[in-house]
Write a protein that holds these residues in place. Structure first.
Motif, PDB file in Angstrom:
ATOM      1  N   THR A  31       0.966  -1.161  -0.046  1.00  0.00           N
ATOM      2  CA  THR A  31      -0.112  -0.027   0.113  1.00  0.00           C
ATOM      3  C   THR A  31       0.801   1.376   0.210  1.00  0.00           C
ATOM      4  N   GLU A  32       1.920   1.313   0.739  1.00  0.00           N
ATOM      5  CA  GLU A  32       2.699   2.347   0.718  1.00  0.00           C
ATOM      6  C   GLU A  32       3.561   2.605  -0.629  1.00  0.00           C
ATOM      7  N   LEU A  33       3.694   1.632  -1.463  1.00  0.00           N
ATOM      8  CA  LEU A  33       4.521   1.635  -2.426  1.00  0.00           C
ATOM      9  C   LEU A  33       3.569   2.040  -3.656  1.00  0.00           C
ATOM     10  N   GLU A  34       2.210   1.755  -3.561  1.00  0.00           N
ATOM     11  CA  GLU A  34       1.375   2.209  -4.518  1.00  0.00           C
ATOM     12  C   GLU A  34       0.998   3.627  -4.235  1.00  0.00           C
ATOM     13  N   ALA A  35       1.009   4.043  -2.902  1.00  0.00           N
ATOM     14  CA  ALA A  35       0.573   5.472  -2.500  1.00  0.00           C
ATOM     15  C   ALA A  35       1.567   6.294  -3.208  1.00  0.00           C
ATOM     16  N   ALA A  36       2.907   5.692  -2.924  1.00  0.00           N
ATOM     17  CA  ALA A  36       4.128   6.549  -3.420  1.00  0.00           C
ATOM     18  C   ALA A  36       3.872   6.832  -4.786  1.00  0.00           C
ATOM     19  N   ALA A  37       3.776   5.749  -5.611  1.00  0.00           N
ATOM     20  CA  ALA A  37       3.829   5.643  -7.125  1.00  0.00           C
ATOM     21  C   ALA A  37       2.534   6.559  -7.577  1.00  0.00           C
ATOM     22  N   PHE A  38       1.366   6.688  -6.790  1.00  0.00           N
ATOM     23  CA  PHE A  38       0.296   7.420  -7.144  1.00  0.00           C
ATOM     24  C   PHE A  38       0.683   8.787  -7.031  1.00  0.00           C
ATOM     25  N   ARG A  56      -6.795  12.770 -15.889  1.00  0.00           N
ATOM     26  CA  ARG A  56      -6.792  13.395 -14.673  1.00  0.00           C
ATOM     27  C   ARG A  56      -8.121  13.271 -13.969  1.00  0.00           C
ATOM     28  N   ASN A  57      -9.365  13.453 -14.762  1.00  0.00           N
ATOM     29  CA  ASN A  57     -10.584  13.324 -14.193  1.00  0.00           C
ATOM     30  C   ASN A  57     -10.872  11.961 -13.695  1.00  0.00           C
ATOM     31  N   CYS A  58     -10.137  11.127 -14.518  1.00  0.00           N
ATOM     32  CA  CYS A  58     -10.455   9.669 -13.903  1.00  0.00           C
ATOM     33  C   CYS A  58      -9.876   9.384 -12.698  1.00  0.00           C
ATOM     34  N   LEU A  59      -8.582   9.791 -12.635  1.00  0.00           N
ATOM     35  CA  LEU A  59      -7.908   9.504 -11.212  1.00  0.00           C
ATOM     36  C   LEU A  59      -8.684  10.350 -10.148  1.00  0.00           C
ATOM     37  N   LYS A 110     -11.897  10.986 -10.180  1.00  0.00           N
ATOM     38  CA  LYS A 110     -13.018  10.018  -9.851  1.00  0.00           C
ATOM     39  C   LYS A 110     -12.546   8.648  -9.006  1.00  0.00           C
ATOM     40  N   TRP A 111     -11.504   8.047  -9.266  1.00  0.00           N
ATOM     41  CA  TRP A 111     -10.932   6.944  -8.620  1.00  0.00           C
ATOM     42  C   TRP A 111     -10.783   7.256  -7.220  1.00  0.00           C
ATOM     43  N   TYR A 112      -9.984   8.534  -6.860  1.00  0.00           N
ATOM     44  CA  TYR A 112      -9.546   8.758  -5.684  1.00  0.00           C
ATOM     45  C   TYR A 112     -10.741   9.079  -4.886  1.00  0.00           C
ATOM     46  N   ARG A 113     -12.022   9.891  -5.344  1.00  0.00           N
ATOM     47  CA  ARG A 113     -13.110  10.040  -4.732  1.00  0.00           C
ATOM     48  C   ARG A 113     -13.825   8.709  -4.186  1.00  0.00           C
ATOM     49  N   ALA A 114     -14.022   7.851  -5.136  1.00  0.00           N
ATOM     50  CA  ALA A 114     -14.436   6.682  -4.858  1.00  0.00           C
ATOM     51  C   ALA A 114     -13.642   5.762  -3.622  1.00  0.00           C
ATOM     52  N   ALA A 115     -12.236   5.686  -3.961  1.00  0.00           N
ATOM     53  CA  ALA A 115     -11.469   5.138  -2.528  1.00  0.00           C
ATOM     54  C   ALA A 115     -11.767   5.893  -1.455  1.00  0.00           C
ATOM     55  N   ALA A 116     -11.975   7.159  -1.387  1.00  0.00           N
ATOM     56  CA  ALA A 116     -12.344   7.835  -0.063  1.00  0.00           C
ATOM     57  C   ALA A 116     -13.712   7.257   0.448  1.00  0.00           C
ATOM     58  N   GLU A 117     -14.671   7.291  -0.537  1.00  0.00           N
ATOM     59  CA  GLU A 117     -16.103   7.035  -0.133  1.00  0.00           C
ATOM     60  C   GLU A 117     -15.993   5.425   0.384  1.00  0.00           C
ATOM     61  N   ASP A 118     -15.057   4.449  -0.228  1.00  0.00           N
ATOM     62  CA  ASP A 118     -15.039   3.178   0.293  1.00  0.00           C
ATOM     63  C   ASP A 118     -14.592   3.046   1.529  1.00  0.00           C
ATOM     64  N   LYS A 119     -13.911   3.873   2.248  1.00  0.00           N
ATOM     65  CA  LYS A 119     -13.398   4.177   3.349  1.00  0.00           C
ATOM     66  C   LYS A 119     -14.213   5.076   4.426  1.00  0.00           C
ATOM     67  N   GLY A 120     -15.671   5.197   3.667  1.00  0.00           N
ATOM     68  CA  GLY A 120     -16.549   6.023   4.596  1.00  0.00           C
ATOM     69  C   GLY A 120     -16.306   7.414   4.440  1.00  0.00           C
ATOM     70  N   LEU A 121     -15.450   7.970   3.850  1.00  0.00           N
ATOM     71  CA  LEU A 121     -15.186   9.510   3.810  1.00  0.00           C
ATOM     72  C   LEU A 121     -15.843  10.282   2.898  1.00  0.00           C
ATOM     73  N   GLU A 122     -16.439  11.212   3.118  1.00  0.00           N
ATOM     74  CA  GLU A 122     -17.121  11.969   2.280  1.00  0.00           C
ATOM     75  C   GLU A 122     -16.443  13.101   1.479  1.00  0.00           C
ATOM     76  N   MET A 123     -16.562  13.038   0.318  1.00  0.00           N
ATOM     77  CA  MET A 123     -15.532  13.850  -0.484  1.00  0.00           C
ATOM     78  C   MET A 123     -16.114  13.997  -1.905  1.00  0.00           C
ATOM     79  N   SER A 124     -16.425  15.583  -2.072  1.00  0.00           N
ATOM     80  CA  SER A 124     -16.682  15.878  -3.266  1.00  0.00           C
ATOM     81  C   SER A 124     -15.801  15.486  -4.554  1.00  0.00           C
ATOM     82  N   TYR A 125     -16.497  15.398  -5.848  1.00  0.00           N
ATOM     83  CA  TYR A 125     -15.692  15.438  -7.011  1.00  0.00           C
ATOM     84  C   TYR A 125     -14.635  16.523  -7.128  1.00  0.00           C
TER      85      TYR A 125
END
Length: 104
Positions: A11-18, A44-47, A49-64
């Motif tokens: 996860t740390e390596l993936e986060a660093a790559a992101f 960039r817009n896809c990224l 959307k994916w970031y927002r979806a990941a936040a929502e998967d963790k129960g975090l509210e985040m706008s687009y």
């Protein structure tokens, strides 16, 4: 030989790559989103959307818009006015062709 990674290290390596990818895209304002879509099938817009979806998967509210600001490094409308060029006819045709292929 593949190195076995524990979940935290992976996860740390993936986060660093992101983070490196986002920084690279922030510095390459000459690369338009339509070019990314035409060549790689994401932008960039896809990224964002994916970031927002990941936040929502963790129960975090985040706008687009909040997710876009994280990816773009500034509000999207500001980035757009500073860096986004009008898509050429060729870019639009390539995009339409790519979308048609993706629909099959």
């Amino acid at each position: 030989m593949t190195t076995e990674l524990d979940e935290r290290t992976r996860t740390e390596l993936e986060a660093a790559a992101f983070r490196q990818l986002v920084e690279h895209l922030r510095n390459r304002t000459d690369v338009q989103n339509i070019d990314l879509m035409n060549l790689a099938g994401f932008c960039r817009n896809c990224l964002s959307k994916w970031y927002r979806a990941a936040a929502e998967d963790k129960g975090l509210e985040m706008s687009y818009d909040d997710a876009r600001e994280i990816v773009y490094g500034m509000p999207y409308e500001e980035w757009k006015s500073k860096h986004q060029a009008e898509a050429t006819v060729e870019q639009q045709q390539s995009f339409a062709a790519a979308q048609a292929r993706a629909d099959h």
